[in-house]
Design an enzyme around this catalytic site. Structure first.
Site, PDB file in Angstrom:
ATOM      1  N   GLU A 105      35.749  43.143  45.925  1.00  0.00           N
ATOM      2  CA  GLU A 105      36.412  41.845  46.040  1.00  0.00           C
ATOM      3  C   GLU A 105      37.447  41.813  44.932  1.00  0.00           C
ATOM      4  O   GLU A 105      37.110  41.628  43.768  1.00  0.00           O
ATOM      5  CB  GLU A 105      35.412  40.697  45.829  1.00  0.00           C
ATOM      6  CG  GLU A 105      34.225  40.704  46.763  1.00  0.00           C
ATOM      7  CD  GLU A 105      34.545  40.118  48.124  1.00  0.00           C
ATOM      8  OE1 GLU A 105      35.740  39.908  48.431  1.00  0.00           O
ATOM      9  OE2 GLU A 105      33.599  39.887  48.893  1.00  0.00           O
ATOM     10  N   GLU A 135      49.957  39.077  41.325  1.00  0.00           N
ATOM     11  CA  GLU A 135      48.941  38.081  40.963  1.00  0.00           C
ATOM     12  C   GLU A 135      49.146  37.662  39.507  1.00  0.00           C
ATOM     13  O   GLU A 135      49.108  38.493  38.605  1.00  0.00           O
ATOM     14  CB  GLU A 135      47.551  38.686  41.148  1.00  0.00           C
ATOM     15  CG  GLU A 135      46.460  37.669  40.971  1.00  0.00           C
ATOM     16  CD  GLU A 135      45.079  38.283  41.125  1.00  0.00           C
ATOM     17  OE1 GLU A 135      44.821  39.334  40.512  1.00  0.00           O
ATOM     18  OE2 GLU A 135      44.263  37.700  41.855  1.00  0.00           O
ATOM     19  N   LYS A 185      25.800  43.663  35.775  1.00  0.00           N
ATOM     20  CA  LYS A 185      26.595  43.795  34.539  1.00  0.00           C
ATOM     21  C   LYS A 185      27.595  42.639  34.529  1.00  0.00           C
ATOM     22  O   LYS A 185      28.619  42.672  35.212  1.00  0.00           O
ATOM     23  CB  LYS A 185      27.314  45.142  34.553  1.00  0.00           C
ATOM     24  CG  LYS A 185      27.636  45.716  33.179  1.00  0.00           C
ATOM     25  CD  LYS A 185      28.539  44.894  32.327  1.00  0.00           C
ATOM     26  CE  LYS A 185      30.010  45.027  32.681  1.00  0.00           C
ATOM     27  NZ  LYS A 185      30.872  44.114  31.912  1.00  0.00           N
ATOM     28  N   CYS A 206      40.421  34.261  42.344  1.00  0.00           N
ATOM     29  CA  CYS A 206      40.927  35.357  43.189  1.00  0.00           C
ATOM     30  C   CYS A 206      41.607  34.787  44.428  1.00  0.00           C
ATOM     31  O   CYS A 206      42.611  35.322  44.891  1.00  0.00           O
ATOM     32  CB  CYS A 206      39.799  36.280  43.570  1.00  0.00           C
ATOM     33  SG  CYS A 206      38.405  35.394  44.233  1.00  0.00           S
TER      34      CYS A 206
END
Ligand code: NAD
Length: 484
Positions: free
Chosen positions: A255, A386, A180, A289
């Site tokens: 992750e 973040e 997906k 990331c």
């Protein structure tokens, strides 16, 4: 690239080897982040498509794909890698257009995708079981087997790389995949699937259902026919995926995000460090990331590092992906708003430098000037959360213990680096830094398809990339035969 000159139809899903519209025939707009304009439509798959895709994957496991030897699987992956290489320029244009990343970066991502296929093609027949000395009259051995059907939910920031590392390893071990892609950037996942089909991947071994996270993504993560989930994305969605996996009692690889530090000691070779300090923060407009969004510097060289990083920031140019400047647009208006919200929190006088948005950057594109911050303390939200945009914070420290305390002082633990000429300190820091990867006198090691990757804490768990991923995408079976 003209979206109408693609070698596949983005408004179709791939299920069981057949390309077709979603069951509901719904579609989603494709936006070019460099202009903010709609450039086409992609299929909006839903629960019915996921049901079919999981059934097709199960059928592939029971059919040609499931019977194939590991060497044959490896050969197909290697062939996919060659075909990806041959089309790397087209794939790069597609990724640059869809994600907004500068063309050079998109090309590097296409080459990484090819490299994942080569690596996992070569590894497919290298993972072996072992024999275990046991009771008299027994022979005991282990088998490495695929989970069965694996679900892969990927984000928009590095579609080619993340599809490569996750689907590549899963296929190498003989799983059948349902992928997906992210609703913001599905094009290269579909292009890759078309290439894989042309390379001879049997029907149903890879199924692709684009769509929204809360529709196709949720349906895939909750599906009882999925035996392993691999998710890359935000912490919030990652915990939903883990909860869904728990309900079905299936393993999950997460992750998630990061706030990765580079720790610069006074004895560091600054000339060597500087290019890494900046590029690791602004690559892909900071939407990485493993972006290094915190630079910790021993106090005696803090001012010097801030000034030298500021010099570089003042030269950074932001513009259209296809103009291939240092930085492209952010993925969406929403992401731009989030990043600007963070930057608005900068304490007075803490902006050390910023880059420039090109005068001809289209007004509808999602551009943010890269910003270097010197001033927010280690507990400031800019230093802890973040941002996922082109911004870095430089923080001073006194001594090794404080460096480690600040470096380990966020919820995340994805990547860290240490810059020092002192070998003993390098070794100590490599042990003390809380991260899934630690780099010594570099950052990122050029991507490293071969290097196991993943986090601790809120950065997630499980490892992808390298040989290690093959363990994650397989199950160990112990066979104990009593023969007297
Ligand atoms: P996101 O979590 O919103 O989306 C990621 C994927 O999850 C998309 O495909 C999305 O459609 C899907 N999704 C969304 N809601 C879902 C739901 N309810 N159920 C199932 N699937 C759902 O993340 P994002 O905004 O696309 O990506 C940014 C985040 O991803 C950042 O936090 C970043 O750090 C992280 N990220 C991590 C890595 C890594 O390797 N550790 C790599 C890239 C991005």
């Amino acid at each position: 690239m003209q979206i109408d000159r693609l070698w596949f139809d983005p408004a179709e899903t791939l299920i069981g080897g057949r390309w077709r519209a979603s069951a509901s025939d719904a579609r989603l707009p494709i936006e070019d982040p460099s202009t903010g304009s709609e450039i086409g439509l992609v299929a909006r798959g839903g629960a019915a498509d996921i049901d079919e895709a999981v059934a097709a994957a199960e059928a592939a496991r029971a059919g040609a794909w499931g019977r194939m030897t590991a060497a044959e699987r490896g050969r197909i992956l290697a062939r996919i890698g060659q075909m990806v290489l041959a089309r790397a320029d087209d794939l790069a244009v597609l990724e640059a257009t869809d994600v907004g990343k500068p063309l050079k970066q998109a090309k590097a991502d296409a080459l990484a995708l090819a490299r994942y296929m080569e690596f996992y093609g070569g590894a497919a027949d290298k993972l072996m079981g072992e024999t275990i000395p046991y009771l008299d009259g027994y022979t005991v051995y282990t088998l490495r087997e695929p989970h069965g059907v694996t679900g892969h939910i990927v984000p928009w920031n590095y579609p080619m790389q993340i599809v490569g590392r996750s689907v590549g390893a899963a296929l190498a071990m003989g799983n059948a995949c349902v992928l997906k892609p992210a609703e913001e950037a599905s094009l290269t996942a579909l292009a890759f699937a078309r290439i894989a089909t042309e390379a001879g991947l049997p029907a149903g071994a890879l199924n692709v259902v684009p769509g929204l996270g809360e529709e196709a993504g949720a349906a895939l993560s909750q599906h009882p026919g999925v035996h392993h989930l691999s998710f890359t994305g935000s912490v919030a969605v990652g915990s939903l995926i883990q909860a869904a996996a728990a309900r079905n009692v299936v393993p999950v690889t997460l992750e998630l995000g990061g706030k990765s530090p580079q720790v610069v000691f006074a004895d560091a070779d600054l000339d060597a460090a500087l290019p890494f300090l900046v590029s690791a923060g602004i690559q892909n407009a900071g939407q990485t990331c493993s972006a290094s969004s915190r630079i910790l510097v021993e106090r005696s060289r803090y001012d010097e590092v801030v000034e030298r990083m500021a010099e570089r920031y003042r030269t950074l140019k932001v513009g259209r992906a296809m103009d291939d400047l240092d930085i492209g647009p952010l993925i969406s208006a929403r992401q731009k708003e989030i990043v600007e919200g963070f930057l608005a929190m900068a304490p007075d006088g803490s902006v050390a430098a910023h880059g420039t948005i090109a005068a001809d950057a289209p007004a509808g594109g999602h551009y943010v000037a890269p910003t270097l911050l010197a001033g927010p303390g280690p507990d400031h939200p800019l230093s802890r959360d973040e941002i996922f945009g082109p911004a870095q914070v430089v923080i001073p420290f006194d001594g090794e213990d404080e460096a480690v305390a600040i470096a380990n002082g966020t919820d995340y633990g994805l990547v860290a680096s240490v810059w020092s000429e002192n070998g003993a300190r390098q070794m100590r820091l490599a042990k003390r830094l809380r991260a899934g990867q630690v780099f010594v006198n570099n950052y990122g090691a050029g991507g490293g398809v071969e290097l196991p990757f993943g986090g601790v804490g809120k950065s997630g768990h499980g490892r992808e990339k390298g040989f290690e991923a093959l363990y994650g995408f397989s199950v160990l079976k112990t066979v104990a035969a009593r023969h007297g």
